[in-house]
Write an enzyme that holds these catalytic residues in place. Structure first.
Site, mmCIF file in Angstrom:
data_model
loop_
_atom_site.group_PDB
_atom_site.id
_atom_site.type_symbol
_atom_site.label_atom_id
_atom_site.label_comp_id
_atom_site.label_asym_id
_atom_site.label_seq_id
_atom_site.Cartn_x
_atom_site.Cartn_y
_atom_site.Cartn_z
ATOM 1 N N ASP A 9 0.896 -1.161 0.000
ATOM 2 C CA ASP A 9 0.000 0.000 0.000
ATOM 3 C C ASP A 9 0.934 1.209 0.000
ATOM 4 O OD1 ASP A 9 -2.154 1.757 0.228
ATOM 5 O OD2 ASP A 9 -2.157 1.620 2.410
ATOM 6 N N GLU A 70 -1.668 -2.019 -4.229
ATOM 7 C CA GLU A 70 -2.856 -1.197 -4.442
ATOM 8 C C GLU A 70 -2.556 -0.208 -5.549
ATOM 9 O OE1 GLU A 70 -5.844 0.585 -1.392
ATOM 10 O OE2 GLU A 70 -4.333 2.109 -1.757
ATOM 11 N N ASP A 142 -1.880 1.718 7.199
ATOM 12 C CA ASP A 142 -1.149 1.366 5.981
ATOM 13 C C ASP A 142 -0.729 -0.105 6.023
ATOM 14 O OD1 ASP A 142 -1.043 4.124 4.927
ATOM 15 O OD2 ASP A 142 0.201 4.453 6.694
#
Length: 165
Positions: A9, A70, A142
């Site tokens: 991420d 992501e 995160d």
């Protein structure tokens, strides 16, 4: 046979990293952390810190069967350009792997049933799928989001079952 997955991420300020193993159809958390950088520092130094953290994760936990990231998005040009720098660094460090990207909406929808879910809802779903109790604390959202990236890939590819299904 165990399979190992790396989830990312990415951001310039706090990149989330997770490693999850799957044996049979059961996922287990190996590690989840973040690479925090100082916004007052130059981009070059911050990118170096992210690169170093990714290399350390690779050296400690590789090989990976699959890497999932992501997909970045932003409404503002400068933020998008900064995120692309971080993505580029991850591509260089992980150059020997094909990286799969998933959209934030897909991750939220797969994990919670809603593409507009809040981060805490995603974290709750991550905890449920990984069998983590309240005593396990993610260092940041995160880190839990990096887990959600992997778990979404695993669910979407029928490699694990979603709880309650």
């Amino acid at each position: 046979m165990r399979k190992r997955y790396l989830g990312l991420d990415l951001s310039m300020s706090s990149a989330g990293i997770a490693v999850i193993d799957v044996e049979g159809r059961k996922p287990s958390l190996v590690t989840a952390f973040r690479i925090k950088t100082n916004p007052k520092e130059r981009h070059g130094l911050r990118l170096h810190q992210i690169s170093k953290g990714l290399r350390e994760a690779h050296d400690k936990h590789a090989p990976f069967d699959t890497i999932i990231r992501e997909k970045g998005f932003s409404r503002f040009a400068a933020t998008t350009q900064t995120l692309f720098k971080v993505v580029g660094v991850s591509d260089v460090v992980l150059r020997d792997y094909h990286v799969i990207e998933l959209s934030p909406t897909t991750i939220k929808k797969t994990m919670t049933g809603s593409g507009k879910a809040e981060k805490i809802e995603v974290e709750y779903a991550v905890r449920e799928l990984l069998g983590l109790d309240a005593s396990y604390l993610f260092i940041s959202d995160d880190a839990s989001d990096a887990c959600a990236v992997i778990l979404t890939y695993l669910i979407e590819n029928s490699l694990i079952d979603k709880q309650g299904e």
